[in-house]
Design an enzyme around this catalytic site. Structure first.
Site, PDB file in Angstrom:
ATOM      1  N   ASP A  95      37.285  37.593  34.642  1.00 31.43           N
ATOM      2  CA  ASP A  95      36.868  38.765  35.415  1.00 31.43           C
ATOM      3  C   ASP A  95      36.744  38.757  36.714  1.00 31.43           C
ATOM      4  O   ASP A  95      36.145  39.419  37.481  1.00 31.43           O
ATOM      5  CB  ASP A  95      35.372  39.145  34.939  1.00 31.43           C
ATOM      6  N   GLU A 117      39.905  35.458  27.488  1.00 32.84           N
ATOM      7  CA  GLU A 117      38.374  35.750  27.609  1.00 32.84           C
ATOM      8  C   GLU A 117      38.320  37.246  27.944  1.00 32.84           C
ATOM      9  O   GLU A 117      37.757  37.775  28.612  1.00 32.84           O
ATOM     10  CB  GLU A 117      37.644  35.116  28.762  1.00 32.84           C
ATOM     11  N   GLU A 131      32.347  41.933  38.435  1.00 37.31           N
ATOM     12  CA  GLU A 131      33.062  41.428  37.374  1.00 37.31           C
ATOM     13  C   GLU A 131      33.313  42.271  36.193  1.00 37.31           C
ATOM     14  O   GLU A 131      34.133  42.316  35.597  1.00 37.31           O
ATOM     15  CB  GLU A 131      32.316  40.072  36.972  1.00 37.31           C
ATOM     16  N   HIS A 204      25.205  31.872  42.113  1.00 33.10           N
ATOM     17  CA  HIS A 204      26.195  32.205  43.060  1.00 33.10           C
ATOM     18  C   HIS A 204      26.366  33.739  42.932  1.00 33.10           C
ATOM     19  O   HIS A 204      27.124  34.378  43.897  1.00 33.10           O
ATOM     20  CB  HIS A 204      27.558  31.437  42.860  1.00 33.10           C
ATOM     21  N   ARG A 206      27.141  37.454  43.318  1.00 30.59           N
ATOM     22  CA  ARG A 206      27.085  38.269  44.416  1.00 30.59           C
ATOM     23  C   ARG A 206      25.918  39.392  44.227  1.00 30.59           C
ATOM     24  O   ARG A 206      25.159  39.645  45.427  1.00 30.59           O
ATOM     25  CB  ARG A 206      28.261  39.160  44.416  1.00 30.59           C
ATOM     26  N   HIS A 237      26.761  26.173  45.280  1.00 33.39           N
ATOM     27  CA  HIS A 237      28.253  26.700  45.519  1.00 33.39           C
ATOM     28  C   HIS A 237      28.521  26.640  47.066  1.00 33.39           C
ATOM     29  O   HIS A 237      27.417  26.628  47.954  1.00 33.39           O
ATOM     30  CB  HIS A 237      28.123  28.236  45.161  1.00 33.39           C
TER      31      HIS A 237
END
Ligand code: UD1
Ligand code: UDP
Length: 381
Positions: A95, A117, A131, A204, A206, A237
């Protein structure tokens, strides 16, 4: 028979490398690997472990890159590669913006896309962002759907995708453990954490950057203050926005070690020696149940409901109080902790790469026959 495999971030690399190894083993599939370089150091860490030959690196990463920057640079740079390599299939994963941009470029050049996936959904375009959009968009233009679980297959069927193109394969992330888990693994941070209840933290996403991440870090800080036997390891990250928030809130907090991202061998072994995992990651949610580690998912939604159904993961939401209370419960309530610690494996049996390779091979062979028949057919002359 050529497959162009495109990926660019840490999790895609971890999940695609075992598949590339498997495809190469057949000696029938020519595997051309194009890294987009959406990630730099974090991608390199994975490539250093698997040591696969790669043909291209678009090297697009910029500090604080925007989604448009990623998408534009990939589409621009990959177009010539697709034209030059002329693959029979472009294979993407999951994604990310890499997967979205690469599959769009393939679609524009009428090259079929295989989606590893495939079929994960929250049906909430804002979470995870972007995503959820990326994976729905990739599935819109895919020719082969490699669904890791039955529920992912059901999502695809509900959307009207052709059942004959959907294959439940398991998730290739489970195939990685034989490469990584070592019973005698040690490192300095594990030594530092010895004798404590060690919590492993990663964040991490967004949509969590900003207030939600502040809530997460404050909750963790309060837990450290209230439980003297807890230590936290936080491989942070590389995103500067995440680092800024973490450095502000965790300044002068004892019993937390913020460290550079672990390579996947270190990460899997630290996971397997942890007491509890706090994460907003997708991949970590899939890995933890196999290791029998409870996971508190620092999000409002998850596209990976299997861990929740199995009882090994729980969504915490993103309020400070809720996160604090859920961690606290697992620290004080032994029964609740035991219930979440049973090792189950809802995401695969470690053979996903073999299944996907078989399906791709059959697809390419069928296509070859089709093409040969098309050439020999007089009506086409
Ligand atoms: C990306 C994916 C996300 C995935 C995550 C895995 C998209 C939209 N997001 O998000 O789905 O969960 O990767 O980690 O595709 N950076 C470095 N070095 C690195 C990697 C990142 O410095 O090796 C910094 C850069 O400043 C970069 C920033 O991190 O701009 C963010 O990276 P980016 O790929 O845009 O987003 P992720 O949050 O990593
Ligand atoms: N991981 C790693 N080092 C770390 C943190 C995570 O190798 O310091 C691995 C982890 O084992 C998993 C993957 O990275 O396979 C998850 O990546 P990430 O959380 O960045 O992305 P997501 O899965 O959310 O897309």
């Amino acid at each position: 028979m050529k497959v162009l495999v495109v990926f660019g971030t840490r999790p895609e690399a971890i999940k695609m490398c075992p598949l590339i190894i498997q495809m190469k083993k057949t000696q029938k599939i020519e595997c051309c690997v194009c890294l987009t370089g959406q990630h730099r150091e974090m991608l390199q860490q994975v490539m250093d472990i698997f040591r696969l030959q790669t043909q291209y690196n678009l090297d697009i990463m910029k500090t604080n890159q925007t989604l448009s920057m990623i998408t534009i640079s990939i589409i621009e740079r990959i177009e010539n590669i697709i034209e030059f390599e002329n693959p029979d299939l472009v294979l993407v994963h999951g994604d990310t913006s890499t997967s979205f941009a690469a599959s769009l470029a393939a679609f524009y050049q009428s090259v079929p896309v295989g989606h590893v996936e495939s079929g994960l959904r929250t049906y909430n375009l804002k979470s995870p962002f972007p995503e959820e959009f990326n994976r729905q968009a990739v599935d819109l233009i895919s020719e082969l759907y490699f669904a890791p679980t039955e529920s992912a297959r059901q999502n695809l069927l509900r959307e009207g995708k052709d059942a004959s193109k959907i294959f439940v394969t398991g998730n290739t992330v489970i195939d990685v453990f034989p490469f990584t888990i070592k019973s005698d693994y040690q490192n300095d941070l594990l030594k530092w954490a010895e004798g404590s209840r060690m919590i492993l933290l990663t964040t991490h996403r967004r949509e969590n950057i900003g207030e939600p991440m502040e809530h997460i870090f404050h909750a963790v800080k309060n837990i450290i203050e209230d439980f003297p036997d807890v230590k936290v390891i936080y491989p942070i990250h590389k995103n500067p926005k995440v680092r800024k928030i973490a450095n502000e809130i965790f300044q002068n907090v004892e019993r937390i070690q913020i460290t550079e991202p672990f390579d996947v061998v270190a990460f899997h072994n630290v996971m397997s020696q942890s007491y509890l995992i706090l994460t907003d990651s997708g991949g970590v949610q899939e890995e933890a149940p196999s290791l029998g580690k409870p996971v508190l998912v620092l999000r409002n939604t998850t596209e990976r409901p299997e861990g929740i159904a199995a009882g090994t993961s729980k969504l915490t939401g993103i309020s400070e109080t809720d996160i604090y209370q859920q961690i606290r419960k697992l620290l004080i309530d032994k029964n609740a902790y035991e219930r979440m610690s049973s090792a189950v494996n809802p995401y695969g049996d470690g053979h996903a790469s073999e299944r996907i390779t078989e399906i791709i091979l059959q697809y390419l062979l069928d296509k070859e026959v089709e093409n040969a028949e098309g050439v020999n057919c007089p009506s086409n002359i």
